[in-house]
Design a protein around this motif. Structure first.
Motif, mmCIF file in Angstrom:
data_model
loop_
_atom_site.group_PDB
_atom_site.id
_atom_site.type_symbol
_atom_site.label_atom_id
_atom_site.label_comp_id
_atom_site.label_asym_id
_atom_site.label_seq_id
_atom_site.Cartn_x
_atom_site.Cartn_y
_atom_site.Cartn_z
ATOM 1 N N SER A 132 0.841 -1.190 0.000
ATOM 2 C CA SER A 132 0.000 0.000 0.000
ATOM 3 C C SER A 132 0.880 1.244 0.000
ATOM 4 O O SER A 132 2.090 1.172 0.240
ATOM 5 N N THR A 167 1.757 0.651 7.509
ATOM 6 C CA THR A 167 0.427 0.580 6.929
ATOM 7 C C THR A 167 0.017 1.965 6.472
ATOM 8 O O THR A 167 0.498 2.976 6.997
ATOM 9 N N ALA A 211 -3.251 2.591 6.556
ATOM 10 C CA ALA A 211 -4.385 2.803 7.455
ATOM 11 C C ALA A 211 -3.931 3.560 8.700
ATOM 12 O O ALA A 211 -2.782 3.460 9.125
ATOM 13 N N ASP A 270 -5.559 -3.533 6.049
ATOM 14 C CA ASP A 270 -5.027 -2.647 5.006
ATOM 15 C C ASP A 270 -5.191 -3.359 3.675
ATOM 16 O O ASP A 270 -4.231 -3.847 3.079
ATOM 17 N N GLY A 306 -2.597 -4.058 -1.059
ATOM 18 C CA GLY A 306 -2.132 -4.412 0.276
ATOM 19 C C GLY A 306 -1.535 -5.797 0.375
ATOM 20 O O GLY A 306 -0.586 -6.018 1.120
#
Length: 361
Positions: free
Chosen positions: A45, A66, A68, A243, A303
């Protein structure tokens, strides 16, 4: 003096690269070098991948693990909001090498500590009023284009990093194969060509590198994997941060990674896992499956391993370009390989990278 331009095309699926859709990139097969077998770290990601690209370190070390973000998780057990190791911008500043960063995703500038660059756009990571943005609030490729071309034409900039973000937004909202998404990547290819043209006056000094950070896979009607809903995972995991096709899993106190990994391996749709240290492991999904999260993309996501394949191309008239092209043909480059390669070309120090330079010393 060498000059390096590093362009990142966010979310570009390698199957969209073709003579018809991306002719300028495709032409580099013969004139410079192109591979569609590059590799990204997991999660595949945006922020972990660009963190790896600009530091040469894997997410476990640069700590942006991540894209996220959730209070208590990021920053926290899931990683940090910005890289914790030096970037190419830091290396250039330490050596007095002028650098610039131009990014469609304005938030990426903070993730990469791009304030260490000599100049950045958007300034201070804030999109100026009136600048056209996409549905997610990121600057459109058309709006980034003149800033990127101006930086490419500036003879004072020895290292330029540019990021084209809009295709990633369309891939999430419409899917990677939607006609609008495909058209966006074709338009991004034209911008790549314009940047290369802008570099022609100093072509003999130039190394231009074009990469994608990750790919994109379409959402299916298969339900998301809710790890904590399964008692086998709930017994070993205290929290999960999804993610896309990957998820960070925080282990309960006293639980060993191997024991948690065995529990994850029993969950339908989980393709594998790896340890990140500090009581956190990463779970990866099979293609077509996504991990549960508070907000899920509508039509496309990344991801997991299915989107960890990337494009990588090199062009320019510098003497190292044929060497890098041969290296691309000899072995698939990892995103971590580019920062130590670029540092070597620029003559700056970037110690401790996980990647391997694509040219010999």
């Amino acid at each position: 003096m060498a000059r390096v331009v590093l362009l990142g095309i966010d979310g570009c699926p390698v199957h969209l690269v073709s003579p018809e859709a991306t002719p300028r990139l495709w032409s580099l097969l013969e004139s410079g070098g192109l591979t569609l077998e590059g590799r990204a770290p997991l999660p595949s990601s945006t922020y972990p991948c660009f963190g790896t690209l600009l530091t040469g370190c894997l997410p476990a070390r640069h700590r942006v693990r991540t894209t996220a973000s959730r209070p208590g998780a990021v920053p926290g057990w899931g990683g940090e909001r910005r890289v914790a190791v030096p970037t190419l911008f830091d290396a250039c500043r330490a050596s007095g090498v002028p650098s610039a960063a131009v990014s469609g995703d304005h938030l990426l500038l903070a993730v990469l500590n791009a304030g260490q660059a000599t100049s950045t756009w958007p300034p201070a990571g804030t999109v100026p009023p009136g600048v056209p943005c996409d549905a997610h609030g990121y600057v459109t490729n058309d709006a980034i284009r003149p800033r990127l071309l101006a930086a490419a034409a500036d003879p004072a900039v020895a290292f330029l990093f540019g990021q084209l973000n809009e295709g990633d937004t369309l891939g999430h909202d419409l899917g990677p194969d939607d006609p609008a998404t495909r058209a966006c990547y074709t338009a991004a290819d034209r911008i790549v060509g314009e940047v290369l043209d802008a570099l022609r006056p100093r072509w003999e000094e130039t190394v231009a590198v074009i990469v994608s950070d990750h790919g994109m896979e379409p959402r299916t009607d298969r339900p998301p994997i809710d790890l904590l809903a399964d008692p086998r995972v709930a017994a070993v995991a205290a929290d999960v941060l999804g993610d896309g096709g990957a998820a960070l899993v925080r282990l309960r106190a006293g639980i060993r990674e191997a024991d948690a990994g065995r529990a994850l391996a029993e969950i339908p749709g989980v393709a594998g896992w790896s340890g990140l240290g500090g009581g956190v492991i990463l779970a990866a999904a099979w293609p077509g499956l996504i991990f549960s999260a508070p907000r899920l993309p509508a039509r496309g996501y990344h991801g997991g391993p299915a989107t960890a394949r990337t494009l990588a191309a090199v062009a320019g008239g510098h003497a190292v370009v044929p060497l890098i092209a041969r290296a691309l043909a000899a072995r698939p480059p990892h995103l971590a390989d580019w920062a130590p390669t670029i540092a070597q070309v620029l003559g700056v120090e970037l110690p401790g990278a996980d990647g391997r330079p694509l040219i010999g010393r």
